[in-house]
Design a protein around this motif. Structure first.
Motif, PDB file in Angstrom:
ATOM      1  N   PRO A   2       0.751  -1.146   0.149  1.00 32.96           N
ATOM      2  CA  PRO A   2      -0.150  -0.166   0.043  1.00 32.96           C
ATOM      3  C   PRO A   2       1.026   1.303  -0.272  1.00 32.96           C
ATOM      4  O   PRO A   2       1.753   1.534   0.700  1.00 32.96           O
ATOM      5  CB  PRO A   2      -0.740  -0.245   1.456  1.00 32.96           C
ATOM      6  N   SER A   6      -3.053   4.863  -0.598  1.00 28.10           N
ATOM      7  CA  SER A   6      -3.864   3.951   0.134  1.00 28.10           C
ATOM      8  C   SER A   6      -3.943   3.958   1.750  1.00 28.10           C
ATOM      9  O   SER A   6      -4.737   3.843   2.337  1.00 28.10           O
ATOM     10  CB  SER A   6      -3.325   2.492  -0.256  1.00 28.10           C
ATOM     11  N   PHE A  10      -6.801   4.576   4.474  1.00 26.54           N
ATOM     12  CA  PHE A  10      -7.165   3.826   5.326  1.00 26.54           C
ATOM     13  C   PHE A  10      -7.203   4.941   6.819  1.00 26.54           C
ATOM     14  O   PHE A  10      -8.153   4.705   7.669  1.00 26.54           O
ATOM     15  CB  PHE A  10      -5.829   2.991   6.009  1.00 26.54           C
ATOM     16  N   SER A 139      -4.109  -4.040   5.257  1.00 24.07           N
ATOM     17  CA  SER A 139      -5.346  -3.435   4.941  1.00 24.07           C
ATOM     18  C   SER A 139      -6.206  -3.292   5.994  1.00 24.07           C
ATOM     19  O   SER A 139      -5.926  -3.701   7.213  1.00 24.07           O
ATOM     20  CB  SER A 139      -6.282  -4.063   3.621  1.00 24.07           C
ATOM     21  N   SER A 146     -12.574  -9.229   5.487  1.00 26.90           N
ATOM     22  CA  SER A 146     -12.087  -9.586   4.068  1.00 26.90           C
ATOM     23  C   SER A 146     -12.559 -11.018   3.927  1.00 26.90           C
ATOM     24  O   SER A 146     -12.671 -12.052   5.004  1.00 26.90           O
ATOM     25  CB  SER A 146     -10.583  -9.617   4.246  1.00 26.90           C
TER      26      SER A 146
END
Length: 346
Positions: A2, A6, A10, A139, A146
């Motif tokens: 990331p 990104s 977050f 992430s 997820s």
């Protein structure tokens, strides 16, 4: 891994939880005990480059009303989050960076990149900051987990297991995947090197780019371009028409300026797309041909003894610049003067 856009996304996802208390925890982390977060209050969140910082306080550290100003209301934090979605200016260059750092954490004049004093337990200070680095596949998920997108090597469709899960008093939760976490004191950052910060210093960046080393090495140096990763590196070099191994010292000032413009424009547009859940379309990264139809070349490039990253470039759109050695070793052609018409032949 990331990259800056990104991690800013977050940060945008975490911000609405500031001001809430952790009421339930979970996760598979072995380095940090998820139960240590029980009953802590998320008080602040900051972002710098590829790192995210979360500040937690205990009940004892949140003083009674009247002794000092209470934590900022959650509604104000939500408003700041909405402000991050403001319409960006020409070429997507204008971005919001109001929560880069807290007032009580002054930024030093040194050249330190985003860092905390790491540890396995909360530091013995009034402030406990959790530093998160997202590695290759890290992430953060909000109010959902997820799910497996394909079967693993054993043929099992097992969902990824989060390293940490924090449920908050407001009813939502955060799930952290594949990230490295450590406790530390107040983050020490240098926003002048953060490509998505309003304090980014253009002059310092140009000076770094002008070094006598391949520009693809300099771009990935987090001391000078915090938040810039391999995708941004490949894309901006192609859009600027510069070969990855071109020495910065051989590039003219206008070309260095153009390259820096591409860094800032591409990064800001990528962030805007992230905030609006729009996919980022690349022109050279992981492509077999460039937009002009030329065959793309791929090779792992990096400094001697350092990390080498896959690099894509078009030999025709990004021709190799002559090195300083070849320029200095080039033979000097002397013109022999023509004989004067008035000079008689011997």
């Amino acid at each position: 891994m990331p990259e800056g856009p990104s991690v800013r996304k977050f940060h945008h996802l975490v911000t609405p939880f500031v001001g809430q208390q952790v009421v339930k925890t979970g996760g598979s982390s072995k380095k940090l005990n998820p139960a240590d977060f029980q009953s802590l209050w998320l008080q602040d969140t900051q972002v710098h480059g590829k790192k995210l910082f979360l500040r937690f306080d205990s009940d004892e550290e949140i003083e009674l009303p009247g002794s000092r100003s209470p934590p900022e209301p959650l509604q104000k934090r939500k408003k700041e989050a909405r402000d991050q979605k403001q319409v960006l200016g020409p070429k997507c260059r204008k971005i919001s960076d109001t929560s880069l750092r807290s007032p009580e954490c002054p930024v030093p004049s040194g050249d330190s990149s985003g860092s905390c004093v790491g540890g396995d337990a909360p530091a013995n200070s009034a402030e406990k900051w959790l530093q998160l680095s997202f590695g290759m596949f890290g992430s953060i998920w909000v109010n959902e987990f997820s799910r497996a997108k394909k079967a693993n090597k054993r043929g099992d469709w097992r969902d990824p297991i989060p390293r940490l899960v924090l449920h908050f008093g407001g009813g939502g939760f955060l799930a952290f995947y594949n990230c490295q976490m450590s406790w530390g004191s107040c983050p020490v950052v240098t926003p002048t090197s953060d490509i998505l910060s309003e304090h980014f210093h253009r002059g310092q960046a140009l000076e770094a780019l002008g070094q006598a080393q391949p520009v693809c090495y300099t771009l990935l140096d987090q001391r000078h371009f915090s938040g810039l990763g391999n995708i941004i590196k490949n894309e901006v070099l192609f859009r600027a028409g510069i070969h990855p191994l071109s020495l910065g010292s051989t590039l003219s000032p206008p070309r260095l300026e153009a390259l820096l413009d591409q860094v800032l424009d591409f990064s800001a547009c990528w962030l805007q797309g992230k905030l609006q859940s729009q996919p980022q379309h690349t022109q050279i990264y992981q492509k077999e041909s460039c937009p002009a139809g030329h065959r793309v070349q791929k090779e792992a490039l990096g400094p001697a003894g350092g990390l080498k990253r896959l690099t894509w470039w078009c030999p025709q759109c990004q021709p190799q610049e002559p090195s300083e050695e070849s320029l200095s070793d080039a033979p000097i052609k002397l013109q022999t003067p023509s004989p004067s018409p008035h000079t008689s032949a011997l």
